[in-house]
Write a protein that holds these residues in place. Structure first.
Motif, PDB file in Angstrom:
ATOM      1  N   SER A  31      22.170  28.848 -21.776  1.00 31.47           N
ATOM      2  CA  SER A  31      20.735  28.596 -21.833  1.00 31.47           C
ATOM      3  C   SER A  31      19.945  29.892 -21.980  1.00 31.47           C
ATOM      4  N   VAL A  32      20.325  30.929 -21.226  1.00 38.66           N
ATOM      5  CA  VAL A  32      19.636  32.218 -21.314  1.00 38.66           C
ATOM      6  C   VAL A  32      19.823  32.819 -22.706  1.00 38.66           C
ATOM      7  N   ARG A  33      21.032  32.743 -23.220  1.00 38.46           N
ATOM      8  CA  ARG A  33      21.297  33.293 -24.558  1.00 38.46           C
ATOM      9  C   ARG A  33      20.529  32.505 -25.627  1.00 38.46           C
ATOM     10  N   HIS A  34      20.531  31.180 -25.492  1.00 33.66           N
ATOM     11  CA  HIS A  34      19.816  30.312 -26.443  1.00 33.66           C
ATOM     12  C   HIS A  34      18.317  30.628 -26.456  1.00 33.66           C
ATOM     13  N   ALA A  35      17.724  30.770 -25.280  1.00 29.86           N
ATOM     14  CA  ALA A  35      16.300  31.097 -25.195  1.00 29.86           C
ATOM     15  C   ALA A  35      16.026  32.490 -25.747  1.00 29.86           C
ATOM     16  N   THR A 291      15.405  26.313 -13.665  1.00 29.89           N
ATOM     17  CA  THR A 291      15.937  26.790 -14.935  1.00 29.89           C
ATOM     18  C   THR A 291      16.718  25.654 -15.579  1.00 29.89           C
ATOM     19  N   THR A 292      16.390  25.325 -16.820  1.00 24.07           N
ATOM     20  CA  THR A 292      17.116  24.276 -17.518  1.00 24.07           C
ATOM     21  C   THR A 292      18.477  24.810 -17.963  1.00 24.07           C
ATOM     22  N   GLU A 296      17.818  21.853 -25.136  1.00 23.55           N
ATOM     23  CA  GLU A 296      17.936  22.506 -26.431  1.00 23.55           C
ATOM     24  C   GLU A 296      16.579  22.864 -27.022  1.00 23.55           C
ATOM     25  N   ALA A 297      15.646  21.919 -27.079  1.00 23.16           N
ATOM     26  CA  ALA A 297      14.392  22.152 -27.801  1.00 23.16           C
ATOM     27  C   ALA A 297      13.505  23.173 -27.100  1.00 23.16           C
ATOM     28  N   VAL A 298      13.344  23.039 -25.783  1.00 23.67           N
ATOM     29  CA  VAL A 298      12.480  23.952 -25.025  1.00 23.67           C
ATOM     30  C   VAL A 298      13.239  24.421 -23.783  1.00 23.67           C
ATOM     31  N   PRO A 299      14.137  25.391 -23.930  1.00 24.12           N
ATOM     32  CA  PRO A 299      14.828  25.924 -22.748  1.00 24.12           C
ATOM     33  C   PRO A 299      13.849  26.729 -21.905  1.00 24.12           C
ATOM     34  N   LEU A 300      13.899  26.537 -20.598  1.00 25.47           N
ATOM     35  CA  LEU A 300      13.003  27.264 -19.700  1.00 25.47           C
ATOM     36  C   LEU A 300      13.828  28.023 -18.675  1.00 25.47           C
ATOM     37  N   ILE A 301      13.580  29.306 -18.582  1.00 30.06           N
ATOM     38  CA  ILE A 301      14.292  30.171 -17.642  1.00 30.06           C
ATOM     39  C   ILE A 301      13.327  30.553 -16.525  1.00 30.06           C
ATOM     40  N   ARG A 302      13.683  30.167 -15.301  1.00 24.88           N
ATOM     41  CA  ARG A 302      12.914  30.496 -14.099  1.00 24.88           C
ATOM     42  C   ARG A 302      11.469  30.005 -14.219  1.00 24.88           C
TER      43      ARG A 302
END
Length: 433
Positions: A31-35, A291-292, A296-302
């Motif tokens: 997820s972090v890499r994708h975002a 954190t998602t 896929e469409a809108v990954p959210l980190i923290r």
């Protein structure tokens, strides 16, 4: 006729805590890499903080990364928070915006499938079963509640009645005629339906309803008891927010009431100090950060949700931790004459009095240098003037004693406080900004 089969979910609901943590780390790295690769705002925020996806080696390393906030959606309106091209977006939802612009969120087909799975998981955890009828009185449209519960209900094998919000008398007829066992709506609207059933000469406890799925607004244990006493249902809390997914992020299980099981295989939780943003230990109240892990469409980190809660241990047989029922939101908190006040605290005191109804509003005004707090609450039908005067005095005393504030208490007749067919608006702050 055979009932439809319940869906089969992955084994992480019953995995060991170590197995869950290992999968969380694997999904978190993705997820972090994708975002980072696909959302320029997140990439710039990481650069400003001096971190990169390669710095994430264990779950605790997540604290190195920058927060996401609701304001990011406004600053990058409409599609700047998306991580996929538009030809991969299958649906768009939006939540209301405070500046005129809504918060736009998108879903790939994979996101929608996972969302339906999680809502189905939530409904089954609440005690719903394939073949049940679900009366869905959450609003359909841009709000995530209606379609979120609809898709999840179908995935769980329920027959969904898409009642949506409004047309309360029509909903009463549907509840009586279609005999749903499960209902989904805001807790405040559940009480509106209870009143409408009574006006129609129907005993709410005599309907087929046995399970209530209630969320989208903070509600107290006292309101839960009021709903259960009037409706004869198990009133259970569901949690979600549009930016992260919608309803189904966490669910109060029928066999583990009092807190909500957070589906940690899709959402990694932290609790931080609202003032400093520093993580606090489990069991400490603070602001929920999510954190998602699979979006896929809108990954959210923290993502700082603004919701105040506490992270609690899992119940036996599950690796997934639980959330204390929400006290409120950081932006719902009123500061009145230096005292921090949440609407839920007022609600608890109102519903603790036998002469008062669960319909109220809070008004705050400024007279010169002083804040003025006014509480308008309905008396129950049939309560006489002497009882109203007594209730007024008792409620004013309890607010002063418990919260340290003097308040003007107004006892209104039944029906005087405006009803809501969606999220209830309780607070009216008239003070100049």
């Amino acid at each position: 006729m055979a009932t439809r089969a319940a869906p089969v979910f992955d084994d992480l609901q019953h995995a060991s805590r170590d197995a869950l943590a290992a999968e969380q780390l694997h999904r978190l790295k993705w997820s972090v890499r994708h975002a980072h690769e696909n959302v320029s705002h997140f990439r710039a925020a990481c650069a400003a903080r001096g971190v990169a996806p390669g710095d994430l080696k264990q779950l605790s390393d997540l604290a190195l990364f920058p927060f996401a906030r609701k304001g990011d959606f406004r600053e990058h309106y409409p599609f700047g928070m998306f991580a996929v091209p538009q030809d991969r977006v299958a649906r768009i939802h939006a939540s209301s915006g405070t500046t005129g612009k809504p918060t736009i969120v998108g879903y790939t087909q994979g996101d929608l499938d996972r969302w339906a799975d999680l809502v189905a998981r939530s409904l089954l955890a609440a005690g719903a079963r394939p073949g049940d009828v679900l009366h869905n009185a959450y609003g359909y449209g841009l709000f995530t509640g209606g379609l979120g519960l609809h898709d999840g209900g179908q995935k769980a094998g329920l027959a969904v009645v898409p009642a949506s919000g409004g047309q309360t008398e029509r909903q009463v007829q549907l509840i009586v005629d279609l005999k749903p066992r499960v209902i989904a709506c805001t807790p405040s609207y559940m009480l509106v339906l209870a009143e409408a059933l009574e006006r129609a000469g129907v005993d709410p406890r005599a309907t087929a309803l046995r399970i209530g799925i209630h969320g989208a607004e903070p509600w107290s244990d006292e309101m839960r008891r009021e709903i259960e006493a009037r409706m004869g249902t198990a009133a259970l809390d569901i949690y979600g927010l549009s930016e992260v997914m919608g309803p189904g992020v966490a669910m109060e299980r029928v066999d583990a009431r009092g807190a909500l099981t957070l589906w940690e295989d899709h959402f990694y939780p932290e609790i931080v100090s609202p003032e400093t943003g520093e993580p606090v230990p489990d069991g400490t109240r603070g602001e929920l950060v999510l954190t998602t892990l699979t979006k896929e469409a809108v990954p959210l980190i923290r993502y700082r949700t603004g919701d105040l809660s506490t992270l609690l241990p899992a119940v036996e047989g599950s690796p997934m931790r639980r959330l204390e029922r929400l006290l409120g939101r950081t932006d719902d908190m009123l500061i009145v004459r230096g005292v921090n006040l949440f609407p839920r605290q007022i609600e608890e005191l109102i519903l603790d009095h036998p002469a008062l109804a669960p319909h109220y509003r809070i008004d705050v005004r400024r007279d010169g240098p002083m804040d003025h707090l006014s509480i308008t609450v309905e008396a129950l039908a049939g309560v006489d003037d002497d009882a109203c005067a007594g209730a007024r005095a008792v409620l004013g005393h309890r607010i002063k004693d418990r919260l340290g504030l003097s308040a003007e208490v107004v006892i209104a007749v039944a029906g005087a406080v405006a009803r809501s067919e969606g999220k209830a608006r309780r607070v009216f702050d008239h003070r100049p900004r």
